[in-house]
Design a protein around this motif. Structure first.
Motif, PDB file in Angstrom:
ATOM      1  N   LEU A   1      42.496 -47.179 -27.973  1.00 35.88           N
ATOM      2  CA  LEU A   1      41.800 -46.760 -26.763  1.00 35.88           C
ATOM      3  C   LEU A   1      41.547 -45.254 -26.736  1.00 35.88           C
ATOM      4  CD1 LEU A   1      43.599 -49.030 -24.167  1.00 35.88           C
ATOM      5  CD2 LEU A   1      41.464 -49.412 -25.362  1.00 35.88           C
ATOM      6  N   TYR A   2      42.302 -44.508 -27.530  1.00 36.10           N
ATOM      7  CA  TYR A   2      42.097 -43.053 -27.583  1.00 36.10           C
ATOM      8  C   TYR A   2      41.011 -42.656 -28.591  1.00 36.10           C
ATOM      9  CZ  TYR A   2      46.206 -42.113 -24.699  1.00 36.10           C
ATOM     10  OH  TYR A   2      47.094 -42.036 -23.655  1.00 36.10           O
ATOM     11  N   THR A   3      40.402 -43.622 -29.250  1.00 32.48           N
ATOM     12  CA  THR A   3      39.338 -43.289 -30.203  1.00 32.48           C
ATOM     13  C   THR A   3      38.013 -43.116 -29.455  1.00 32.48           C
ATOM     14  OG1 THR A   3      38.766 -45.603 -30.590  1.00 32.48           O
ATOM     15  CG2 THR A   3      40.467 -44.644 -32.008  1.00 32.48           C
ATOM     16  N   PRO A   4      37.033 -42.501 -30.109  1.00 32.38           N
ATOM     17  CA  PRO A   4      35.757 -42.257 -29.408  1.00 32.38           C
ATOM     18  C   PRO A   4      34.893 -43.500 -29.220  1.00 32.38           C
ATOM     19  CG  PRO A   4      35.768 -41.223 -31.591  1.00 32.38           C
ATOM     20  CD  PRO A   4      37.106 -41.806 -31.395  1.00 32.38           C
TER      21      PRO A   4
END
Ligand SMILES: Nc1ncnc2c1ncn2[C@@H]1O[C@H](COP(=O)(O)OP(=O)(O)O)[C@@H](O)[C@H]1O
Ligand SMILES: [Mg+2]
Lengths: 316, 270
Positions: free
Chosen positions: B123-126
Motif C-alpha cells: 500500500l506504500y507503493t506508488p
C-alpha cells in the motif's frame, strides 16, 4: 538544519478511528536532510502519522505537504519518491530476497535497465547477497529487517519513514540497523523520519525529536534542548560499602542534597541541587568513616526527559 | 494505468501461489480428478452393465427432458448413456474447475495478503488502488482461464479416447462445449473471483475466505443436480444464456469490489 528547505509541513493534522483520535492537531516542520524522531508509547499515533503523510490514509482535519505534494491528492507521485520501512517487514516469505526486491522495483517504476544492478547493489550493501536466492521464509528476523530496509531504499527515496526499525531485533542486529540510519542521513543526505520508543536510539540518531501522546505533540526540540529544560537537579550515583548507615545519614543531612534513594545495598542515587555539591558528597562519605568506591554524576538523558514528561520517576 | 505494475502483481501472485502447497494441491488435483480420472472411469461403466440392466437405464432416460431425449435419439443403449453422461452431465461439472481455480487464487491474493500482512508494504507503493485491484483480479482470472482450457483439452481427449470404440464418432469438440469454454468458463471464473473479493473484504484469513467463499460452488452443484435429475439440461441456448447471466453477476460483483478496494479500507484491516 534551519537553513534547509522544509520537506514536511504539517498543520493541524487529525485522524480519528471511531472514538479514538489517533492523531490530534499535529503541527510540524521537518527540514531536508534532518533525522527527525517521532517518539511515543504504543498507540501514540506514530504509524498513523506515517500513513497520513504518505496518502495511505486521509486526514479528518488539517493539512500536510510532503515533498511539496498533497498526500491526499498526489499520493502515488509522493509515494514514488518516499521509502517506508513498515513496522513488520511485510515481505512475501515464499519469494526470495531477489524476487521481493525486483517485484518492488517494478511497483516503484525503477527504470527497467537499472533494476538488476540496483537490486544486486542493495543485496550487497545489506549483506544478503550470498542468500539472495533463498525464500525469505528461511531468513532470521535481522535479515528480514535488512531486506525490508533495502526495499525501502529501492526507489532511491528523498524521504524515508522508518517505523520502529529496531524493535524486536537482537542487540547486534539493532546496532547494524542504527549504523545504516546514520549512513543514510549523514552520507546520503536523505530526510529520515524515525518512529521509535527506544529513547537511547532517538538520542543517538535524531537531530530533533517530537513526542506524541494520544495523538498530540507534547514536546518538540533537539534532544539536548529537551533535556536542558528538565529542571530536576543533577543525579549522582554513589557506591559505598553496603549497610553503611552512617554515611547514608551524613549524605541525607548534607546541604544541597535533595534526595537520597538506596537503589540496592551499597548503591545510592543522590539528587543534588547543583554540580558544586558533588565534591561535598565525597567529603561527607569519607568524613562519616565510609568507604567510597565510585562517585558518578549522571548526565540527564532523553529517557529522563521522556519519563518526566509522562509523569514517571522524572530524572529517575 | 501503469501496465508494468499490474503485470508485476500478476507475476508475483502466481509465483507465490506456485510455491505454496496448500494452494497448488487443489489446483492440480481437482481438475485432474474431475476432467481426467472421472471421464475415464465413467467411460468404463457401460461395458460393465449387463444388457438386461440396460432396461433400467432406459427408464432413467425416459425421465429426461424432451429436448435431451431428442438429442439422444438414434443412439443405442451404451452409446446413449455415454453421450448423456459425458456430454451433458459433465458440462456443469466442468465449470467447477475455473470456478475453483479463480476462488483459491483470489483467496490467497486478497485475503492472504492481508493475513500475511504483506499488504502493508504494497500500500506504500506508488500504485493506485485501481492498479492493485486489476493486478489481483487478473492474477486469479488468467490462471482460471488457463486451467480451464487445459482441463477442456484433457477432458476432450480422455473422453474421445475412451468412448470412440463404443460410440463410433468423436464426442468432442462439440459446439455446446466450445461455448462453455469461451463464454461460460471465463464468466464462472469471474463469479468465483468476485465472490472471493467480496468475502475477503470482510474476513482476516485465507482459510475463512476460502470456507465462506467456497459456498459459491453451491449454485454450480445445483446445476449438476438439476442436470442429473432432469430438471434442466444443458443445451446450446441454455449454456449461452447461463453465460450471459453469469457475466451480469460478475459485472455487479467486480464493480462493487473495485469500489470497496481502497487503500484506506485495506490498511485499516491490517
Ligand atoms: N485501523 C485502525 N482502526 C482502529 N483504530 C486504529 C487503527 N489504526 C490505529 N488505531 C488506533 O489509533 C491509535 C494510534 O495508533 P498507531 O498510529 O498505530 O500508534 P503507534 O504507531 O504510535 O503505536 C491507537 O489507539 C490505535 O488503536
Ligand atoms: Mg506503530
Amino acid at each position: 538544519m534551519t537553513d534547509g528547505k522544509a520537506v514536511i509541513v504539517v498543520e493541524g493534522l487529525s485522524r480519528r478511528f471511531g472514538d479514538v483520535t489517533a492523531v490530534n492537531g499535529l503541527s510540524l516542520k521537518i527540514q531536508e536532510g534532518e533525522v527527525f524522531g517521532l517518539l511515543g508509547h504504543n498507540g501514540a499515533g506514530k504509524t498513523t502519522t506515517i500513513r497520513l503523510l504518505t496518502g495511505v490514509l486521509s486526514p479528518h482535519g488539517g493539512e500536510a505537504r510532503v515533498l511539496g505534494l498533497d498526500p491526499t491528492r498526489d499520493g502515488p507521485a509522493l509515494r514514488g519518491r518516499t521509502g517506508v520501512l513498515t513496522e513488520t517487514p511485510a515481505l512475501d516469505e515464499r519469494l526470495t530476497a531477489r524476487e521481493n526486491l525486483s517485484y518492488y522495483a517494478d511497483l516503484y517504476g525503477v527504470p527497467r535497465h537499472e533494476v538488476p544492478a540496483r537490486v544486486e547493489g542493495l543485496l550487497e550493501e545489506f549483506e544478503l547477497a550470498d542468500r539472495a536466492d533463498e525464500p525469505v521464509g528461511r531468513y532470521s528476523k535481522g535479515m528480514r529487517q535488512r531486506l525490508a530496509l533495502a526495499r525501502a531504499l529501492l526507489p532511491g527515496p528523498e524521504l524515508l519513514f522508518l517505523d520502529e526499525p529496531t524493535t524486536g531485533l537482537d542487540p547486534v542486529a539493532a546496532r547494524e540497523v542504527r549504523e545504516l540510519i546514520v549512513r543514510l542521513s549523514g552520507e546520503e543526505g536523505r530526510t529520515v523520519v524515525l518512529c521509535t520508543h527506544n529513547l537511547v536510539e532517538a538520542q543517538r540518531l535524531c537531530h530533533r525529536v517530537g513526542v506524541l501522546e494520544h495523538g498530540r505533540l507534547v514536546a518538540l526540540g533537539t534532544p539536548a534542548e529537551l533535556v536542558r529544560g528538565l529542571d530536576r537537579g543533577l543525579r549522582v550515583e554513589v557506591e559505598l560499602s553496603p549497610g553503611d548507615e552512617g554515611a547514608v545519614g551524613a549524605l541525607r543531612g548534607l546541604p544541597g542534597v535533595l534526595e537520597v534513594v538506596e537503589e540496592r545495598p551499597g548503591l545510592l542515587g543522590v539528587k543534588v541541587a547543583s554540580p558544586r555539591v558533588v565534591p561535598e558528597i565525597a567529603a561527607a562519605v569519607v568524613g562519616a568513616g565510609g568507604r567510597l568506591y565510585r562517585l558518578q554524576p549522571q548526565e540527564p538523558t532523553l529517557e529522563d526527559f521522556y519519563l518526566a514528561l509522562h509523569g514517571g520517576k522524572g530524572g529517575r | 494505468m501503469n501496465r508494468r505494475a499490474v503485470l508485476a502483481i500478476v507475476r508475483k501472485d502466481l509465483r507465490a501461489v506456485g510455491r505454496s502447497k496448500g494452494v497448488m494441491l487443489p489446483l492440480v488435483l481437482v481438475p485432474l480428478v474431475i476432467l481426467g480420472v472421472m471421464p475415464a472411469v465413467v467411460s468404463w461403466v457401460p461395458s460393465l452393465i449387463p444388457p438386461e440392466a440396460m432396461m433400467g437405464v432406459e427408464g432413467f432416460l425416459a425421465r429426461m427432458p424432451e429436448g435431451l431425449r431428442a438429442e439422444l435419439s438414434g443412439l443405442e443403449g451404451a452409446q446413449r448413456l455415454l453421450v448423456l453422461v459425458l456430454v451433458y452431465f459433465f458440462a456443469p461439472m466442468y465449470l467447477i474447475v475455473p470456478l475453483m481455480v479463480a476462488s483459491v487464487i483470489a483467496a490467497d491474493s486478497f485475503a492472504g495478503e492481508v493475513e500475511r500482512r504483506t499488504a502493508e508494504a504494497l500500500l506504500y507503493t506508488p500504485t493506485t488502488d485501481g492498479e492493485l485491484f486489476l493486478g489481483k483480479v487478473l492474477a486469479a482470472w488468467l490462471p482460471a482461464l488457463g486451467v480451464g482450457l487445459g482441463g477442456f483439452l484433457l477432458y476432450g481427449l480422455v473422453a474421445d479416447l475412451c468412448t470412440y470404440r463404443v460410440v463410433g464418432r468423436l464426442l468432442f469438440p462439440n459446439p455446446m462445449w466450445l461455448v462453455l469454454l469461451v463464454w461460460v468458463a471465463p464468466a464462472v471464473a469471474g463469479l468465483g473471483l468476485g465472490t472471493m473479493v467480496l468475502v475477503s473484504s470482510r474476513v482476516r484469513t485465507f482459510q475463512e475466505a476460502y470456507q465462506l467463499g467456497g459456498a459459491v460452488v453451491l449454485p454450480v452443484l445445483l446445476l449438476v443436480v438439476g442436470q442429473i435429475t432432469g430438471v434442466l439440461y444443458f443445451s446450446l441456448p441454455v449454456v449461452a444464456l447461463l453465460g450471459l447471466l453469469l457475466w451480469a453477476v460478475d459485472a455487479g460483483l467486480l464493480w462493487y469490489g473495485a469500489r470497496t478496494f481502497r487503500r484506506e479500507a485495506l490498511i485499516t484491516r491490517l
